[in-house]
Design a protein around this motif. Structure first.
Motif, short mmCIF file in Angstrom:
data_model
loop_
_atom_site.label_atom_id
_atom_site.label_comp_id
_atom_site.label_asym_id
_atom_site.label_seq_id
_atom_site.Cartn_x
_atom_site.Cartn_y
_atom_site.Cartn_z
N LEU B 234 2.66 -5.99 -9.44
CA LEU B 234 1.97 -6.47 -8.25
C LEU B 234 0.62 -5.78 -8.07
N HIS B 237 -1.67 -5.65 -1.82
CA HIS B 237 -1.55 -6.75 -0.85
C HIS B 237 -1.00 -8.03 -1.46
N ASN B 260 13.00 -2.59 -8.21
CA ASN B 260 11.61 -2.16 -8.09
C ASN B 260 10.98 -2.56 -6.76
N TYR B 261 11.82 -2.75 -5.73
CA TYR B 261 11.26 -3.24 -4.46
C TYR B 261 10.31 -2.25 -3.82
N LEU B 262 10.36 -0.96 -4.22
CA LEU B 262 9.43 0.01 -3.62
C LEU B 262 7.99 -0.23 -4.07
N LEU B 264 6.64 -2.79 -3.29
CA LEU B 264 6.10 -3.38 -2.06
C LEU B 264 5.40 -2.32 -1.23
N LEU B 265 5.97 -1.11 -1.22
CA LEU B 265 5.39 -0.01 -0.46
C LEU B 265 4.10 0.46 -1.15
N VAL B 266 4.22 0.77 -2.42
CA VAL B 266 3.07 1.31 -3.16
C VAL B 266 1.88 0.35 -3.06
N ASN B 267 2.16 -0.94 -3.13
CA ASN B 267 1.08 -1.94 -3.14
C ASN B 267 0.87 -2.64 -1.81
N ARG B 268 1.50 -2.14 -0.75
CA ARG B 268 1.33 -2.77 0.58
C ARG B 268 1.55 -4.27 0.44
N ALA B 269 2.61 -4.63 -0.24
CA ALA B 269 2.85 -6.03 -0.55
C ALA B 269 3.94 -6.59 0.35
N THR B 270 4.03 -7.91 0.35
CA THR B 270 4.95 -8.62 1.23
C THR B 270 5.88 -9.50 0.41
N MET B 271 7.15 -9.47 0.75
CA MET B 271 8.12 -10.37 0.14
C MET B 271 8.69 -11.23 1.26
#
Lengths: 333, 333
Positions: B234, B237, B260-262, B264-271
């Motif tokens: 990812l 954002h 690997n859902y973390l 989302l945190l590292v990349n300030r991403a949204t699921m």
């Protein structure tokens, strides 16, 4: 006079041990032209530290071997070498690391008023954990009055502030923490509506009775089975804020992913990660509002202070065993 | 004259088998006052069917035992009993189930023009899969020109439309599918920039070379290891659209959560999860735009038509083995 420093020596596998760090005594540095010398009083101990010790891409650079252990800190300027902004006596907070003295240009440091609040509070509710809570629950969680807000790690430095802000905004707040004392504290001191003791209760079942309408916002500091249980109880259009995953930070096998993530689909829900550093330009306003709440008694802050760099490792371990009582801080001088 | 129907007999554990359904021949129903009798021509076969067969809370009610198997369908009105809106000869699409005739008030049916497009296309690109693609990539994925868009199940009814819309909007598009034929089809026929054959390539490694700048939007129909691989790549954002998880639908053990859902945190991403039914009020506009793209040759649609309710099970299985070539449709009369 020496500068006691904690040096990062070896990337841990699983829980850090005696080989992870070494303590060194070095001369106190001289501030160069444009620098200040800061005598550090307190350093901050945070779960995120575990991530910084790992190799590889993350939201900030990993700590380098033989560097001073990275940590947020607070202290006072004791010498200024033509610094453009700060003078002797100023109280500054920044990334000073686990050491007693630091010479720095203080570029990413902030000046704070230690007569308004005690120094450790500037590492907690008025520092990074407080900022994380503020932006995480308001900007990412997007709470509205009437929402049911569930928080994991809810008695901790971030979670306790998240829950209090959610109460101020008219939400129903349920906190998950380990042990009866922490649960009593959340309900009786912080004003949460209910609490779940994950050490003695089945979280999945407890959520059914304690969040009977389901969860609008889940603020997760923990990951693992607690995240999975929360996902089952999401309401439509719920928001899951991924702030941390302390249950997984010492994992030596793969991180446990949330098996129930398809609840996001069923409930048209969102799971979003956040890193507080992204909100740096708004820290000032947030700190002002939080300071006002603290002064008005609407927000309570608790710090758990230990002493001495030689006790760093045992104190740090409390983050993961949960044997602490509020924001964990180490007095270093 | 009889009405051949597929009756749902037993909730499957894992892959449905011969006991899951039975075929019955019943009298053709008479439309009551205000109803129409629809002679069905085609029914739609979709991965979501697997979820409807499970017990328990989901985004719609589970199919009941002894009910006709739920399915989207298209057919023509052959009898109208004072229906306020539809008359004999009208071509309607709705939830007619796996059967040859249905008597209904046609409340949630739509009238379509089968001279503009062949009937099966109204079950695919101009039906639910097309709507899912349209709203999923535009409203949830929020694509912008220049984004790198990765799609799993990319040669399927939803994925193939997602990728083509993303190309129309100026994105770089990489599709994941099983087999060289599907990969060639995506690149040569649909105009995708690149393709990954998950059956012969290591997806994790392939992403490194085929999405060298990382992924801005991942549109996931598959779940499992492919979701985990995508998460690693990812960008900041990024948006992950959870449309489905076909790799997990037949799981007899727990669903494999994304380890690997973390990221989302590292990349300030949204699921974020999505269900097409939420966009029903906008289907008309979307279908009009998609119809225009089809007419202009900017959007290609491919349907794979099988025949006979007696072949339902073997045709349905193709959804999960991947032995199909476009939107899977069954001609029932």
């Amino acid at each position: 006079m020496t500068n006691t420093q904690l040096i990062f020596k070896k990337r841990p596998i699983g829980v850090p041990d005696a080989n992870t760090w070494s303590i060194e005594k070095n001369p106190i540095p001289e501030p160069k032209e444009g620098e200040v010398l800061i005598q550090q009083h307190y350093v901050s101990l945070d779960p995120a530290m575990r991530g910084w010790m790992n190799e590889g891409k993350s939201y900030i650079e990993p700590i380098k071997i033989d560097d001073v252990m990275r940590a947020g800190s607070i202290g006072k300027v004791i010498k200024a070498n033509n610094h453009p902004k700060y003078k002797v006596g100023d109280c500054l907070t920044g990334w000073g690391g686990v050491q007693q003295y630091v010479a720095t240009t203080a570029e990413n440091w902030y000046k704070v008023d230690d007569t308004l609040a005690p120094m450790p509070m500037y590492l907690g509710t008025l520092g990074m954990p407080g900022m994380t809570a503020y932006f995480g629950i308001l900007e990412v969680g997007k709470i509205k009055s009437g929402d049911t807000v569930l928080i994991s790690g809810a008695a901790g430095a971030v979670g306790s502030v998240v829950g209090q802000i959610a109460k101020l905004k008219g939400c129903t707040v349920v906190g998950i923490a380990g042990g009866k004392d922490k649960c009593d504290y959340m309900i009786n001191e912080l004003g949460f509506d209910d609490a779940i003791d994950y050490k003695s209760e089945n979280v999945m079942l407890a959520l059914r009775t304690k969040c009977p309408k389901g969860i609008d916002v889940f603020f997760d500091n923990v990951g693992g089975d607690i995240l999975d249980a929360a996902l089952v109880h999401l309401r439509m259009h719920a928001r899951v804020v991924i702030c941390g995953a302390i249950s997984q930070y010492n994992a030596t096998t793969r991180v446990k992913g949330p098996s129930n993530y398809l609840s996001l689909l069923v409930n048209r829900a969102t799971m979003q990660g956040m890193v507080v550093l992204d909100y740096a330009k708004d820290y000032g306003n947030a700190a002002a509002e939080m300071g006002k709440w603290l002064a008005e008694g609407k927000l309570k802050s608790k710090e758990d202070v230990y002493e001495g760099i030689e006790n760093f490792q045992s104190t740090y371990n409390r983050l993961f065993t949960g044997e602490k009582n509020g924001k964990l801080v180490l007095k270093v001088l």
